[in-house]
Structure formats: C-alpha cells, structure tokens
Enzyme design. Structure first.
Site, PDB file in Angstrom:
ATOM      1  N   HIS A 171       6.419   8.127  -0.126  1.00 41.82           N
ATOM      2  CA  HIS A 171       7.042   8.927  -1.182  1.00 41.82           C
ATOM      3  C   HIS A 171       6.042   9.987  -1.633  1.00 41.82           C
ATOM      4  O   HIS A 171       4.827   9.730  -1.662  1.00 41.82           O
ATOM      5  CB  HIS A 171       7.376   8.066  -2.415  1.00 41.82           C
ATOM      6  CG  HIS A 171       8.663   7.306  -2.320  1.00 41.82           C
ATOM      7  ND1 HIS A 171       8.837   6.074  -2.912  1.00 41.82           N
ATOM      8  CD2 HIS A 171       9.846   7.615  -1.742  1.00 41.82           C
ATOM      9  CE1 HIS A 171      10.075   5.646  -2.688  1.00 41.82           C
ATOM     10  NE2 HIS A 171      10.703   6.571  -1.966  1.00 41.82           N
ATOM     11  N   CYS A 267       5.385   4.972 -10.149  1.00 40.78           N
ATOM     12  CA  CYS A 267       6.579   4.354  -9.555  1.00 40.78           C
ATOM     13  C   CYS A 267       7.321   3.470 -10.562  1.00 40.78           C
ATOM     14  O   CYS A 267       8.523   3.246 -10.435  1.00 40.78           O
ATOM     15  CB  CYS A 267       6.196   3.491  -8.356  1.00 40.78           C
ATOM     16  SG  CYS A 267       5.578   4.416  -6.965  1.00 40.78           S
TER      17      CYS A 267
END
Ligand code: NAD
Length: 693
Positions: A171, A267
């Site tokens: 990511h 996150c």
C-alpha cells in the site's frame, strides 16, 4: 467538516477480533496465529489514548471473522464530505465493505462508489498532499490503476499515479507520507523508475526526506500526523531530528502486533475530515486504449506473454473478448483494454506489444508519430525499437512496408521507411516513435504439424532428438542448395576441438556453404591444427598435450602474419589444409570479427567492430539458412541482424545459449542442444555420404 468539538475525526475499529488468520502480504507469511491479541489490544488503546488528546476518535464496532477491519485506513477515501468506499483486492477482506459503506452513509457522507469491477483500497493507497491540490494514488498490488480517474473526478483533484513494485510495501501509506509543510517522507525502493522521477519533479529536493530500506521496513512512513505531531511505531535518532527540523514532534508508540500483519499507526486510522487544498481541478493522466491481439494466443502462451509485458511496463490489462479461430490452424482474436499511468507509458506498451501481434484496431489507427533525431547517432527518447518481423508503418493514411528489417534498430523515414541502426542516424532524421501506426506481421505458426518443420521452434531439443534434427537440417540444406539458395555458417573455435573441421570442409567442398562468419579464434585454431596437428596445444589425434604445445596457436598466428594474410598463406603453400584453406581454395567469402579476447589478431580479423558488423551484414544479405555452431557471441550477434523468414539453427551444448537467442526475439530460431562435432559429423554424412574422418 469537523466534529462538534471542532477536532478532526479519525475512524478506528478496536482489535477485539484481530488476528493473523490468512496470508495476503509478505508480512503475514509465517505469522499466521502469531499476533498476541492482548498485547495488540494494549498497543491499540495506547495509540488511541495518545491521539484522542488532539482528535476525536470515532469507533466502529468490530465484527468476528473480519480480522483486518482494524486497519480502517483501507475502508475508503474520505474528504470534503465525500466517501469513495473501498473494493478490496482480496476476497479475504471484501466482507469489510458491507460494514464500512453503511457506516459512511450513516455519517452523512456522499457516497461515490467505484464504477466497473476495479479494486481500490482507500486511504491506504491514496494520500492527499497537505499543501497542494494533489492526491497521490498508489497502484500495482491492491489498487487498480483504472480507479484513479474516478478519484480525480470525485474529489475534484489532480491525481498523481505512483506504481508500487516491492510487495512488502503493498500500500502507498507503507512507504510514502506527505508532510504538513508540503514536504514528503518516502522510500524510493518501493516505486518504479517513472514514479520516482515524478515524485522528484513535484517535490523539491530540500523538501524530500528519503528513508532507507531499514527504516522503511520499520514502517516509519506509516505515520499519523495531526498538526505538528507525528505518531509512529519507531524512529531512529537521525530521522527524529530530520522531522523535528521541519517543526514536527515525534511520538513513538509500539505497534509490534500490527506490524506482524503488515500495518502500523496510519493503517489503524482513517481521517474523516480531510480538506483538500484549494485551487485544483479534476485531472488524471491515466490513459486507456483498446487493442486487438491476433495469433495463436492460447496454445502458444502468447496471451500470458502479452499480459506479463503490460504489467512489467507499469500498465494493466483487461481482456474484453476472445474469439478462437474456427480451426486449430486459424489464429484467435482478442480485444484488450490496456491502461497506463500516462500517454507516454501507453505508447511504450503499445510498441512493446507490436511484435506479439497486438495493435490498435485498424478503424482507430492513426499515422505513425515521427520525431527528429536530436543529434548524430542519437534517437528521440520515444523511438520504436524494431524486431525481426516484417513491419509496416502508416504514413499519410497509407501502410508502407519497412525496408532492411532487422531487430534492435529504429525506423527512419526517407523516401521509404527503412531500419537504421541508432549509430547511423543523422541529426534531423525522422524516426518512428511510440506505438501508433505500426503493424508487425508475426508468424502464426502452430506446433504439432508432422510434415512441417515445426517440431522444435524456439525450443531446446534433447539428445535423443538430435538424429531427427540432423535429418531435418539436411533436408532444408539440400532444398536450399537445389534452388541456388544461400547457406551461411557462423562458428566458434569449439568446432576445431570437437573434430568438426573435416565435416565442415566436406560441406564446403560439396557446395553447401555460401559464407562463413566467426571470430579470430576459429581461424587461429584451424590454422594451428593444419600446421601443428594440435588445438590449443592438444594433439587432435591422441588428445594428449604436445610438448610446448601452448605456444602453437601463437606460432600459427605468427606464421600467417608473416605471410601477410590467410589467403597469401594458402597461395604460398604454407597453409595446406583445414577449414580456412578449404574456404579460400573454393573462394567462399568469410568474415572474422574481432573481440577483446583475441590473440594476434590474424591479418583478416576486423578489429573495428562497426566495420565487422557491416561486413557480417553484407555476407548475411539474402541468406536462406543460417547454421550457428558453438558460439554464443557470434550466434547472438547474427541473430540480431537477421530478419524473420530466414531459417536459423543454433547448435550449442548449452541450452541457455539457444534459449537466449529465442528470448532476444529471434523467435524463429531452432535450438539444437548437442555436441557440435557430433552434429557436424552426422550432417556431413547425411549430405555428402561417408567420407574421410
Ligand atoms: P562463446 O562464449 O561465444 O561461445 C562458446 C560456445 O560454445 C558456448 O556457447 C558453449 O556452450 C559452446 N560449446 C562449448 N563446447 C561445445 C560443444 N562441445 N558442442 C557445442 N557447443 C559447445 O565463445 P567463443 O565463440 O569461443 O569466443 C568468443 C570470442 O572470443 C570470439 O570472437 C572468439 O574468436 C574469441 N576468442 C579468441 C581466441 C584467440 O584469439 N586466441 C581464443 C578464444 C576465443
């Protein structure tokens, strides 16, 4: 938009059901069942506690069986009162969508769901620049490039597409963090070359904090920033200092249990009240093109080759339709939707796909793009690189065949289009660039035909097939000779040690060889054998070293240099046998190209490599068959110069050499893995009958 308290809101999901239950990234490998849940809860609470002094934490209840729900950054992208809910790449995480989407709705966000079936993993892959109206969007692992234009339109912002290439940084928020003053903290190794260049063009050097691999692997980029406070799971002294120089205060908070799953502070949070800096407008450079692929797409593996090529070049591909041919010998057609981060990359992809039988549908085709060579011997950056296959270019609406086809050249437009080597370009020459207006006729061959010479195309044959291979090569050579065709032999010095010279001489005598190409060594070793009966000092008859034999090859060179040339040595009766003698006697042309290894060299060896290449090209002109025996260097060199349609046989003991020829685009080459002496003996016997050995 902020909370009634005036504080910005962050969404968090408590880790009550957190655990590592599956593997969908390299961090999870070996960690299934290994996250300490009590410790995870404690670490999560500490983070929440620290953040809640500055922001309002909005809690969404966790659900059993959805362990990664704690990573709320991946729930969607929320800003300006708009939410684009995520569509997860992995099935394991898709149940999260049914929890987060209603949550966004319940909070009054306007939903902008993604069109099509493309994946997008929210703020994990989309980070706003904090001073400029830019949205950095990652792709390559979880988020599809195709989702980026939708983000641009939804948030009315310019999207900068960045390709992730290291699966550990799957990511964008694992390796990239925009800073409040317009700076950036990022790990270069996570991105491809184009993306790093783009980052450098957008963010001035003084504003970039480049972290190293070790820091990146500690998830330092996965930071939560609130005003001038930075929360992350670890920070080296040097990095803390660099951040504090930019007016940021670092707070380290341990998150080991989440890092085991590949996530850290950022996150675990999703900003709900992001403002996009003003002044931008919707823009995405992402470019699409519909393409058509024709050929034996499935049975030759061409389709997977096409897919791999697009991915390796930073694009993505969707297969819209595939129409198989009616008969096995008919080609299939597939329609492809190719997407690239920008037009330049798209053009590059199209030009790379051209040799694989992929082109823009004729109805949408444009003229080829022509750009001027900027200097002598230099092509424009976007030059189209040629292949061995017949090529046509579209000029003023007409398709015109390209002359002098060979691989690794560029197409120049003179009166007619022709292939030129880069070094031969003159300043201002018009060079075909990109992928538009180019058609390449690739062969549509299928394997399996019993009476067709298709049994080994581009494949390596095993020893037991050598006899069959000799049979086929002999058949081709006989046919070529009967119709006055041209057979060119390329050979390395190994033919001498392996006893290949006598059979080669027989083939020369019987008129099977029209030209010979090699290096200094084939002639040196051949002359050494002719004069001293040794090859590299080893007696050919007994296989034993000759006394002081090591100097024989130097003496052989010296003898020829004294005579002035190989031809003079033959005419003067000094060189009375061997391959070079036979060629000269029969007036068969040969070319010896120099190399850095050469001793001497012999007078005929051309040490100017550009001149040597030109001489090879001259002798290869009009060749019907090329036989390359035991030379990697010269076989590959000749492969590059040879257009499609010429039968090319590479005989080498090393499978890597023959596959390398195929890899370089000489798809029509046939590799025969065997000892060259044995092969030549069988071949000469087949064509010329039993003879002197
Ligand atoms: P190369 O690496 O290009 O090729 C040698 C090839 O022979 C390899 O691919 C190998 O797998 C193959 N081979 C080895 N034994 C074999 C066998 N029994 N049967 C089939 N294949 C076999 O090297 P090269 O062509 O030998 O030389 C490279 C360059 O160096 C040439 O230009 C050559 O002229 C030069 N060279 C010069 C001298 C000299 O001047 N004295 C000596 C050696 C090489």
């Amino acid at each position: 938009m902020t909370s009634p308290s005036g504080k910005p809101r962050l969404l968090m999901v408590p880790p009550d059901h957190y655990g590592i239950d599956y593997v969908i990234n390299p961090w999870m490998e070996g960690n299934v069942g290994r996250a300490d849940q009590l410790l995870a809860i404690e670490q999560w609470r500490t983070l929440r506690q620290k953040l809640s002094n500055l922001v309002e934490i909005v809690i969404l209840d966790p659900s059993p069986g959805i362990p990664d729900m704690v990573f709320t950054a991946n729930a969607g992208l929320v800003a300006k009162g708009i939410a684009v809910p995520s569509r997860f790449y992995y099935r394991e995480r898709s149940p999260e969508e049914a929890r987060f989407t209603p949550f966004f709705e319940s909070q009054g966000f306007a939903l902008h769901p993604l069109p099509g079936g493309f994946s997008f993993e929210g703020a994990g892959d989309a980070l706003f620049d904090l001073t400029r109206p830019l949205l950095f969007a990652g792709y390559g692992f979880r988020t599809a490039l195709e989702s980026h234009p939708h983000l641009a339109a939804s948030f009315d912002v310019e999207v900068v597409s960045l390709r992730l290439v290291d699966p550990r940084f799957y990511h964008l928020d694992t390796c990239f963090a925009p800073l409040p003053d317009g700076g950036l903290l990022w790990y270069r190794g996570a991105f491809d070359h184009r993306s790093n260049e783009l980052i450098e063009s957008l963010i001035p050097l003084g504003d970039r904090i480049e972290i190293n691999e070790e820091e990146a692997l500690q998830f330092v980029a996965n930071m939560v920033i609130v005003r001038d406070r930075v929360f992350l799971s670890s920070c080296s002294g040097g990095l803390c200092e660099r951040l504090s120089k930019r007016g940021l205060t670092v707070e380290v908070t341990e998150l080991t249990e989440f890092i085991k799953a590949g996530g850290s502070a950022r996150c675990l949070t999703l900003p709900l009240d992001q403002e996009v800096p003003v002044g931008g407008k919707a823009n995405s450079t992402v470019a699409h093109r519909k393409l058509e692929a024709t050929g034996h797409l499935l049975d030759t593996g061409a389709l997977s080759h096409i897919i791999d090529s697009v991915k390796a070049s930073g694009g993505s591909l969707a297969l819209t339709t595939i129409t198989p041919g009616d008969r096995k010998s008919d080609p299939s057609t597939a329609l492809l939707d190719v997407t690239a981060p920008d037009n330049i990359t798209l053009d590059t992809i199209i030009s790379l796909l051209a040799p694989l039988g992929v082109s823009v549908p004729l109805t949408e085709e444009k003229d080829a793009t022509l750009l001027s060579a900027p200097a002598m011997g230099v092509a424009p950056d976007l030059f189209y690189a040629t292949t061995i296959y017949p090529t046509r270019v579209r000029l003023a609406g007409e398709w015109v065949a390209v002359k002098r086809q060979r691989m690794d050249g560029v197409i120049v437009i003179d009166d007619v289009p022709r292939v030129s080597l880069m070094r031969d370009l003159r300043k201002g020459d018009l060079v075909v660039c990109g992928g538009a207006g180019i058609r390449v006729e690739t062969p549509h061959f299928v394997g399996g035909g019993s009476d067709e010479f298709s049994f080994m195309r581009s494949e390596v044959s095993s020893e037991r097939r050598v006899a069959g291979a000799v049979e086929q090569v002999a058949w081709e050579m006989r046919r070529a000779k009967e119709r006055g065709g041209k057979i060119v032999v390329v050979t390395g010095p190994v033919v001498v040690h392996t006893g290949g010279v006598p059979p080669l001489c027989r083939l020369v005598r019987e008129g099977y060889i029209s030209a010979l190409l090699g290096g200094n060594a084939i002639a040196v070793h051949d002359v050494e054998m002719a004069i001293y009966g040794t090859s590299l000092g080893v007696k050919m008859k007994t296989g034993k070293p000759a006394p002081h034999g090591h100097r024989n090859h130097l003496s052989a060179i010296n003898t020829i240099r004294r005579e002035g040339s190989l031809t003079a040595a033959v005419e003067g009766g000094v060189l009375r046998s061997g391959l070079m003698h036979e060629l000269i006697r029969k007036q068969i042309p040969f070319s010896l190209a120099g190399s850095i290894r050469d001793d001497g060299p012999l007078p005929e060896t051309e040490m100017d490599l550009v001149a040597a290449q030109a001489d090879y090209t001259r002798l290869l002109k009009g060749a019907d068959i090329i036989l390359a025996f035991a030379t990697m260097l010269h076989a590959i060199g000749v492969g590059n110069m040879t257009p499609a349609g010429v039968k090319f046989f590479a005989i080498d003991i090393n499978p890597a050499v023959v596959t390398k020829l195929a890899d370089r685009g000489s798809l029509e080459s046939v590799g025969i893995v065997t000892d060259t002496g044995l092969f030549l003996d069988l071949l000469a016997t087949r064509l010329c009958g039993e003879g002197e050995k």
